[in-house]
Design a protein around this motif. Structure first.
Motif, PDB file in Angstrom:
ATOM      1  N   ASP A 189      -2.905   4.626  -2.850  1.00 62.04           N
ATOM      2  CA  ASP A 189      -3.956   3.822  -2.237  1.00 62.04           C
ATOM      3  C   ASP A 189      -4.676   4.578  -1.122  1.00 62.04           C
ATOM      4  OD1 ASP A 189      -3.249   1.401  -3.765  1.00 62.04           O
ATOM      5  OD2 ASP A 189      -1.408   1.501  -2.577  1.00 62.04           O
ATOM      6  N   THR A 231     -13.335 -12.624  -6.280  1.00 65.25           N
ATOM      7  CA  THR A 231     -12.850 -12.457  -4.908  1.00 65.25           C
ATOM      8  C   THR A 231     -13.055 -13.708  -4.062  1.00 65.25           C
ATOM      9  OG1 THR A 231     -14.943 -11.353  -4.345  1.00 65.25           O
ATOM     10  CG2 THR A 231     -13.060  -9.948  -4.900  1.00 65.25           C
ATOM     11  N   PRO A 244       0.832  -1.204   0.000  1.00 67.17           N
ATOM     12  CA  PRO A 244       0.000   0.000   0.000  1.00 67.17           C
ATOM     13  C   PRO A 244       0.871   1.261   0.000  1.00 67.17           C
ATOM     14  CG  PRO A 244      -0.827  -1.586   1.587  1.00 67.17           C
ATOM     15  CD  PRO A 244       0.510  -2.085   1.134  1.00 67.17           C
ATOM     16  N   PHE A 279      -8.337  -5.958  -4.805  1.00 67.71           N
ATOM     17  CA  PHE A 279      -9.084  -4.700  -4.713  1.00 67.71           C
ATOM     18  C   PHE A 279      -9.178  -4.033  -6.081  1.00 67.71           C
ATOM     19  CE2 PHE A 279      -9.265  -0.099  -4.129  1.00 67.71           C
ATOM     20  CZ  PHE A 279     -10.311   0.040  -3.231  1.00 67.71           C
ATOM     21  N   TYR A 280      -8.030  -3.933  -6.768  1.00 68.08           N
ATOM     22  CA  TYR A 280      -8.024  -3.272  -8.066  1.00 68.08           C
ATOM     23  C   TYR A 280      -8.556  -4.174  -9.176  1.00 68.08           C
ATOM     24  CZ  TYR A 280      -5.611   0.573  -5.864  1.00 68.08           C
ATOM     25  OH  TYR A 280      -5.321   1.640  -5.056  1.00 68.08           O
ATOM     26  N   GLN A 312     -11.029  -6.302  -8.969  1.00 68.43           N
ATOM     27  CA  GLN A 312     -12.491  -6.445  -8.960  1.00 68.43           C
ATOM     28  C   GLN A 312     -13.241  -5.168  -9.339  1.00 68.43           C
ATOM     29  OE1 GLN A 312     -14.878  -5.131  -6.477  1.00 68.43           O
ATOM     30  NE2 GLN A 312     -13.270  -3.829  -5.607  1.00 68.43           N
ATOM     31  N   LEU A 313     -12.572  -4.042  -9.300  1.00 68.24           N
ATOM     32  CA  LEU A 313     -13.251  -2.772  -9.549  1.00 68.24           C
ATOM     33  C   LEU A 313     -13.967  -2.693 -10.904  1.00 68.24           C
ATOM     34  CD1 LEU A 313     -10.820  -0.143  -7.982  1.00 68.24           C
ATOM     35  CD2 LEU A 313     -13.114  -0.731  -7.197  1.00 68.24           C
ATOM     36  N   GLY A 343      -4.823  -8.950  -1.005  1.00 73.99           N
ATOM     37  CA  GLY A 343      -5.993  -8.084  -0.940  1.00 73.99           C
ATOM     38  C   GLY A 343      -5.881  -6.856  -1.817  1.00 73.99           C
ATOM     39  N   LYS A 344      -4.697  -6.233  -1.852  1.00 74.25           N
ATOM     40  CA  LYS A 344      -4.527  -5.046  -2.702  1.00 74.25           C
ATOM     41  C   LYS A 344      -4.700  -5.415  -4.168  1.00 74.25           C
ATOM     42  CE  LYS A 344      -1.433  -1.386  -4.183  1.00 74.25           C
ATOM     43  NZ  LYS A 344      -0.240  -0.556  -3.945  1.00 74.25           N
ATOM     44  N   ARG A 345      -4.104  -6.520  -4.560  1.00 71.97           N
ATOM     45  CA  ARG A 345      -4.241  -6.969  -5.949  1.00 71.97           C
ATOM     46  C   ARG A 345      -5.718  -7.191  -6.290  1.00 71.97           C
ATOM     47  NH1 ARG A 345      -2.247 -12.381  -6.041  1.00 71.97           N
ATOM     48  NH2 ARG A 345      -4.439 -13.012  -6.050  1.00 71.97           N
TER      49      ARG A 345
END
Length: 261
Positions: free
Chosen positions: A124, A232, A103, A217-218, A220-221, A213-215
């Protein structure tokens, strides 16, 4: 000799400082190259769990170096080739930030304008000092902030972004927090400590879980709701099967600290 992007490691947190205060840390060709190099190197530093990005001097970042851009007009094509290359390079640097496993937290003061505001929006998270001003104000000089618009519209509501882009007006830190451009606003004297505190909080978590989680997060957007849940769910299976996740859950159930490798 000072570097354009200074690097300092404090425990598991890397601190990057844009270091061209005389130009308000403008994203010159050299600055973009230096920032790209630092970010690419960080992607390989497994010991770094979080990153803080800040600017030296009076401002975070004033955007592109307009004098450098104007000098390119002397080329035979009027600068078209240079401008295309510049915006492609800048876009590449902006995309490196969400692609990093760690992050990245922007520590913002003074001003963050045009591509500087884009840089904040690309991070982020962001912590801003009271009195900081944010703007995508290129329209004031006849240049619509089209590439900064990409990051901005992925942070703030559509009508807020459009107003900022078409009026060139600045918003203050409190408004930036209200619309989602920054996470926290603190007195200037507390800015560095607050940004470091947020970074250290993140860095203390299980790094593999944050990385996964960061991977996700972007990823799934841009998906549809059903696609995002399918994706997810698979990510959570990946996370659950990690040895340290098993240990973390066991430790929670057994009311002890996890023995994370």
């Amino acid at each position: 000799m000072s570097q354009l992007v200074e690097y300092e490691r404090r425990g598991a947190v890397a601190h990057l400082t844009l270091n061209a205060p005389g130009s308000l840390n403008a994203l010159s060709d050299a600055m973009l190259a230096a920032l790209k190099g630092r970010l690419e190197a960080l992607a390989e530093e497994s010991a770094v769990k979080a990153v803080v990005l800040k600017g030296a001097g009076k401002a975070f970042c004033a955007g592109h170096d307009l004098k450098e851009m104007q000098a390119a007009r002397t080329a035979e094509d009027g600068g078209a080739g240079y401008f295309a290359d510049l915006f492609a390079r800048c876009s590449e640097v902006m995309q490196l930030i969400p692609a990093l496993p760690q992050p990245v937290i922007a520590e913002v003061h003074g001003i963050a304008t045009a591509a500087g505001c884009q840089l904040v929006a690309s991070c982020d998270m962001a912590v801003a000092a009271e009195g900081t001003r944010f703007g995508v104000n290129g329209v004031n000089i006849g240049l619509f902030c089209s590439t900064p618009m990409v990051a901005l519209t992925r942070n703030v509501p559509r009508k807020v972004a459009f107003e900022m882009l078409t009026t060139g007006e600045f918003i203050e830190a409190a408004r930036a927090r209200e619309v989602g451009l920054v996470n926290r606003v603190v007195p200037a004297a507390e800015l560095s400590a607050e940004a470091a505190r947020l970074a250290e909080t993140v860095a203390a978590k299980l790094s593999v879980a944050v990385k996964i989680g960061k991977r996700a997060f972007y990823e799934q957007l841009p998906l549809t709701l059903a696609e995002a849940y399918d994706h997810t769910a698979a990510v959570m299976v990946e996370n659950m099967l990690h040895r340290d996740t098993n240990e973390g859950i066991c430790a929670f159930i057994e009311k002890r600290k996890p023995d994370w490798a």
